[in-house]
Motif scaffolding. Structure first.
Motif, PDB file in Angstrom:
ATOM      1  N   VAL A 309      12.788  55.988 -15.052  1.00 27.12           N
ATOM      2  CA  VAL A 309      12.447  54.954 -14.069  1.00 27.12           C
ATOM      3  C   VAL A 309      12.403  55.520 -12.662  1.00 27.12           C
ATOM      4  O   VAL A 309      11.548  55.145 -11.862  1.00 27.12           O
ATOM      5  CB  VAL A 309      13.445  53.784 -14.165  1.00 27.12           C
ATOM      6  N   GLY A 310      13.332  56.448 -12.353  1.00 31.02           N
ATOM      7  CA  GLY A 310      13.335  57.056 -11.031  1.00 31.02           C
ATOM      8  C   GLY A 310      14.167  56.315 -10.008  1.00 31.02           C
ATOM      9  O   GLY A 310      13.897  56.394  -8.804  1.00 31.02           O
ATOM     10  N   VAL A 311      15.199  55.594 -10.465  1.00 29.74           N
ATOM     11  CA  VAL A 311      16.079  54.869  -9.548  1.00 29.74           C
ATOM     12  C   VAL A 311      17.026  55.859  -8.876  1.00 29.74           C
ATOM     13  O   VAL A 311      17.638  56.699  -9.543  1.00 29.74           O
ATOM     14  CB  VAL A 311      16.874  53.786 -10.304  1.00 29.74           C
ATOM     15  N   LYS A 312      17.148  55.768  -7.569  1.00 27.69           N
ATOM     16  CA  LYS A 312      18.074  56.619  -6.830  1.00 27.69           C
ATOM     17  C   LYS A 312      19.463  55.996  -6.827  1.00 27.69           C
ATOM     18  O   LYS A 312      19.613  54.790  -6.633  1.00 27.69           O
ATOM     19  CB  LYS A 312      17.591  56.814  -5.386  1.00 27.69           C
ATOM     20  N   THR A 313      20.483  56.829  -7.049  1.00 28.36           N
ATOM     21  CA  THR A 313      21.861  56.346  -7.029  1.00 28.36           C
ATOM     22  C   THR A 313      22.702  57.234  -6.124  1.00 28.36           C
ATOM     23  O   THR A 313      22.357  58.390  -5.866  1.00 28.36           O
ATOM     24  CB  THR A 313      22.475  56.354  -8.446  1.00 28.36           C
ATOM     25  N   SER A 314      23.788  56.692  -5.654  1.00 25.43           N
ATOM     26  CA  SER A 314      24.719  57.445  -4.819  1.00 25.43           C
ATOM     27  C   SER A 314      25.694  58.167  -5.735  1.00 25.43           C
ATOM     28  O   SER A 314      26.727  57.637  -6.139  1.00 25.43           O
ATOM     29  CB  SER A 314      25.472  56.503  -3.879  1.00 25.43           C
ATOM     30  N   GLY A 315      25.344  59.390  -6.099  1.00 24.81           N
ATOM     31  CA  GLY A 315      26.135  60.121  -7.075  1.00 24.81           C
ATOM     32  C   GLY A 315      25.547  59.926  -8.465  1.00 24.81           C
ATOM     33  O   GLY A 315      25.011  58.861  -8.789  1.00 24.81           O
ATOM     34  N   THR A 316      25.651  60.935  -9.291  1.00 32.80           N
ATOM     35  CA  THR A 316      25.006  60.885 -10.601  1.00 32.80           C
ATOM     36  C   THR A 316      25.695  59.904 -11.538  1.00 32.80           C
ATOM     37  O   THR A 316      25.053  59.033 -12.136  1.00 32.80           O
ATOM     38  CB  THR A 316      24.997  62.287 -11.233  1.00 32.80           C
ATOM     39  N   GLY A 425      20.303  50.849  -5.860  1.00 35.81           N
ATOM     40  CA  GLY A 425      20.075  51.543  -7.120  1.00 35.81           C
ATOM     41  C   GLY A 425      21.358  51.768  -7.896  1.00 35.81           C
ATOM     42  O   GLY A 425      21.393  51.606  -9.126  1.00 35.81           O
ATOM     43  N   SER A 426      22.413  52.139  -7.188  1.00 32.29           N
ATOM     44  CA  SER A 426      23.699  52.356  -7.856  1.00 32.29           C
ATOM     45  C   SER A 426      24.217  51.075  -8.495  1.00 32.29           C
ATOM     46  O   SER A 426      24.691  51.076  -9.645  1.00 32.29           O
ATOM     47  CB  SER A 426      24.724  52.896  -6.856  1.00 32.29           C
ATOM     48  N   LEU A 427      24.129  49.952  -7.763  1.00 29.25           N
ATOM     49  CA  LEU A 427      24.603  48.687  -8.314  1.00 29.25           C
ATOM     50  C   LEU A 427      23.728  48.220  -9.474  1.00 29.25           C
ATOM     51  O   LEU A 427      24.228  47.637 -10.449  1.00 29.25           O
ATOM     52  CB  LEU A 427      24.644  47.621  -7.222  1.00 29.25           C
ATOM     53  N   LEU A 428      22.414  48.476  -9.398  1.00 31.38           N
ATOM     54  CA  LEU A 428      21.528  48.102 -10.499  1.00 31.38           C
ATOM     55  C   LEU A 428      21.878  48.877 -11.763  1.00 31.38           C
ATOM     56  O   LEU A 428      22.003  48.294 -12.861  1.00 31.38           O
ATOM     57  CB  LEU A 428      20.072  48.359 -10.105  1.00 31.38           C
ATOM     58  N   VAL A 429      22.038  50.190 -11.632  1.00 31.55           N
ATOM     59  CA  VAL A 429      22.373  51.011 -12.803  1.00 31.55           C
ATOM     60  C   VAL A 429      23.763  50.650 -13.323  1.00 31.55           C
ATOM     61  O   VAL A 429      23.980  50.586 -14.540  1.00 31.55           O
ATOM     62  CB  VAL A 429      22.280  52.504 -12.439  1.00 31.55           C
ATOM     63  N   ALA A 430      24.714  50.402 -12.417  1.00 32.47           N
ATOM     64  CA  ALA A 430      26.060  50.012 -12.845  1.00 32.47           C
ATOM     65  C   ALA A 430      26.032  48.686 -13.598  1.00 32.47           C
ATOM     66  O   ALA A 430      26.739  48.515 -14.599  1.00 32.47           O
ATOM     67  CB  ALA A 430      26.990  49.918 -11.639  1.00 32.47           C
ATOM     68  N   THR A 431      25.203  47.745 -13.146  1.00 33.21           N
ATOM     69  CA  THR A 431      25.092  46.453 -13.826  1.00 33.21           C
ATOM     70  C   THR A 431      24.500  46.617 -15.220  1.00 33.21           C
ATOM     71  O   THR A 431      24.987  46.028 -16.198  1.00 33.21           O
ATOM     72  CB  THR A 431      24.236  45.487 -12.994  1.00 33.21           C
ATOM     73  N   LEU A 432      23.426  47.422 -15.323  1.00 35.92           N
ATOM     74  CA  LEU A 432      22.819  47.652 -16.639  1.00 35.92           C
ATOM     75  C   LEU A 432      23.788  48.384 -17.572  1.00 35.92           C
ATOM     76  O   LEU A 432      23.859  48.081 -18.766  1.00 35.92           O
ATOM     77  CB  LEU A 432      21.525  48.452 -16.478  1.00 35.92           C
ATOM     78  N   ALA A 433      24.527  49.355 -17.030  1.00 27.76           N
ATOM     79  CA  ALA A 433      25.518  50.067 -17.843  1.00 27.76           C
ATOM     80  C   ALA A 433      26.613  49.112 -18.300  1.00 27.76           C
ATOM     81  O   ALA A 433      27.079  49.184 -19.449  1.00 27.76           O
ATOM     82  CB  ALA A 433      26.116  51.221 -17.059  1.00 27.76           C
ATOM     83  N   TYR A 434      27.042  48.211 -17.420  1.00 26.94           N
ATOM     84  CA  TYR A 434      28.045  47.213 -17.794  1.00 26.94           C
ATOM     85  C   TYR A 434      27.542  46.320 -18.929  1.00 26.94           C
ATOM     86  O   TYR A 434      28.266  46.045 -19.900  1.00 26.94           O
ATOM     87  CB  TYR A 434      28.412  46.367 -16.580  1.00 26.94           C
ATOM     88  N   LEU A 435      26.285  45.853 -18.820  1.00 21.53           N
ATOM     89  CA  LEU A 435      25.728  44.994 -19.857  1.00 21.53           C
ATOM     90  C   LEU A 435      25.640  45.723 -21.196  1.00 21.53           C
ATOM     91  O   LEU A 435      25.882  45.137 -22.261  1.00 21.53           O
ATOM     92  CB  LEU A 435      24.343  44.490 -19.431  1.00 21.53           C
TER      93      LEU A 435
END
Length: 484
Positions: A309-316, A425-435
């Protein structure tokens, strides 16, 4: 996995199966003088609970189970030279939730009190009887009067005369008020909980039947997440010939049907494969691995969002740690706490930037600031009665500190727009990982079939070879595909 499903009968899907709790009690003690004897009360099937199976670990000890009014397990040994640990494990599920069975009312015992204690109790009983209509309302008022935050002078005096919890004060006061009452000891069910101790509920007879109350809140009724261990005031554990004895519990829940769990335990000695499964570990470690085995699922989500997707996050892998915190705090509350802490941390970090500190000192200062903010938030929420916010302690302090530091540097070098992009981006990925991690099917498959993590590893290795365009890059260069 195929062997487990078709030969051992492991269920592939978690649907229509019962939630079976595995509760493991651990008795630990140090050497003392003379022969050692440890006596543990075993639970009975009460309030609709059904015990499927139970196991005892007594290496080097003599062991017997006796049945009198209650079942008790006894470990014995002639001498003990080093610290010892004994285990008792059971598997149970609640078949038909119902109220506790009624029983005979015991004779009231006269409490032994000092003159001051007796006078204070009598004054408190007189006041509460005037405000109550029956034994139920009297008990609820008494629990509030003997709460640690009570303003009643007699209640505060009575609490100050006992070193233990207010449970003994409640029982003695009820006895003086001629209300039959007893302690109901058990385990509060929380999946993955370790080193838990017994909790106590209050059971009174209202003149017609027995009722249960929570001595902390005064709420009537037996909680659904409470497994009754003992329905009397006798000691649950008695140890002689040793010192520093301790009783702790570890809990884990799974969605296996009762017949499959029972069959698995009965056949654990026949099939070598089960000796190397998660079920072969102590329950305390089972709870740890139940969470650890979900991390590869979150790692796959991060790889997909970053590489495809190419979402940027703060830290891998910072989103994974935040997602783990969300599991403990719930999603919406976790998002609110995270945004509040990061916003306050960035504001304070801006003041620190004027001091021209070295990196190590600056990061250390941010860590201390984050801990202070978490403490202030927990204390404030507790005073306001927002107990859910106390879960702020589940957030990783060091990761929060590094996130604030990285975002602060990014703000200075790239501007607020880039901070917003990476933070979102970090919160989006964290939310998807949580789900993904909180999905019941994912939890079921990773715990019962841990070998599936090799499949996740294979997918991540394949994705690691991808060098094409990401979805965000296709959108960015969409104009190049337009026909003139």
């Amino acid at each position: 996995m195929v062997y487990k499903v078709f030969f051992l009968g492991f269920p592939l899907l978690p649907g229509e199966y019962r939630d079976v709790w595995t509760i493991e009690s651990k008795i630990s003690f140090r050497p003392g003088d003379g022969p050692v004897e440890a006596d543990l009360t075993l639970p009975s099937e009460l309030a609709g609970w059904v015990v499927l199976d139970e196991h005892f670990a007594s290496s080097g000890f003599g062991f017997t189970v006796t049945q009198d009014e209650t079942r008790r397990a006894t470990w014995t040994r002639s001498e003990l030279a080093e610290p010892a640990t004994l285990y008792y494990k059971l598997q149970a599920y609640r078949q038909n939730p119902r109220e506790l069975e009624q029983r005979d009312v015991p004779a009231l015992a006269v409490p032994l009190l000092t003159a001051d204690q007796r006078a204070a109790m009598l004054r408190l009983i007189e006041v509460l009887e005037a405000k109550s209509s029956d034994r139920t309302s009297f008990t609820q008022l008494l629990i509030r009067a003997l709460d640690s935050r009570t303003t009643d002078p007699d209640g505060r005096f009575l609490l100050s005369t006992w070193d233990e919890d207010s449970g003994d004060v409640l029982l003695l006061t009820l006895a003086l008020a001629e209300i039959p009452a007893t302690a109901l000891r058990g385990v509060r069910l929380e999946d993955g909980r370790r080193r838990q101790t017994l909790s106590t509920l209050l059971e009174i007879h209202d003149g017609e039947r027995w009722q249960v109350f929570d001595p902390r809140t005064g709420q009537a009724g037996l909680p659904e997440d409470f497994f009754i261990w003992q329905r009397s005031e006798d000691a649950v554990l008695n140890v002689s010939g040793a010192r520093n004895s301790r009783l702790e519990f570890a809990l884990v829940s799974n969605s296996l049907p009762s017949r499959s769990v029972l069959a698995m335990e009965q056949r654990s000695g026949r099939y070598a494969l089960l000796d190397f499964s998660i079920y072969a570990l102590p329950v305390e470690q089972q709870g740890v691995f139940k969470g650890l085995l979900l991390i590869p699922v979150a790692a796959l989500v991060v790889v997909i969002m970053r590489l495809l997707v190419g979402v940027k996050t703060s830290g891998t892998f910072m989103p994974i740690l935040i997602a783990i915190a969300f599991i403990q705090t719930t999603l919406l509350l976790g998002l609110a706490i995270f945004l509040g802490l990061v916003a306050a941390g960035l504001w304070i970090r801006g003041w620190l930037s004027h001091m021209n500190l070295l990196l190590v000192s600056r990061i250390s200062a941010v860590v201390i600031v984050v801990i202070f903010l978490m403490s202030a938030l927990a204390l404030t929420s507790y005073r306001l009665g927002l107990d859910q916010v106390l879960s702020v302690t589940f957030f990783p302090v060091i990761i929060l500190a590094w996130t604030i530091e990285r975002m602060s540097i990014l703000w200075e070098e790239e501007g607020p727009h880039e901070v917003l992009v990476q933070g979102s981006g970090s919160l989006l990925v964290a939310t998807l990982a949580y789900l993904a991690m909180s999905n019941r099917l994912a939890s079921h498959l990773t715990f019962n079939f841990p070998e599936l993590t090799l499949t996740l590893l294979g997918l991540i290795l394949l994705l690691g070879k991808y060098t094409g365009y990401r979805l965000t890059e296709l959108y960015r260069f969409r104009a190049m595909g337009d026909k003139p």
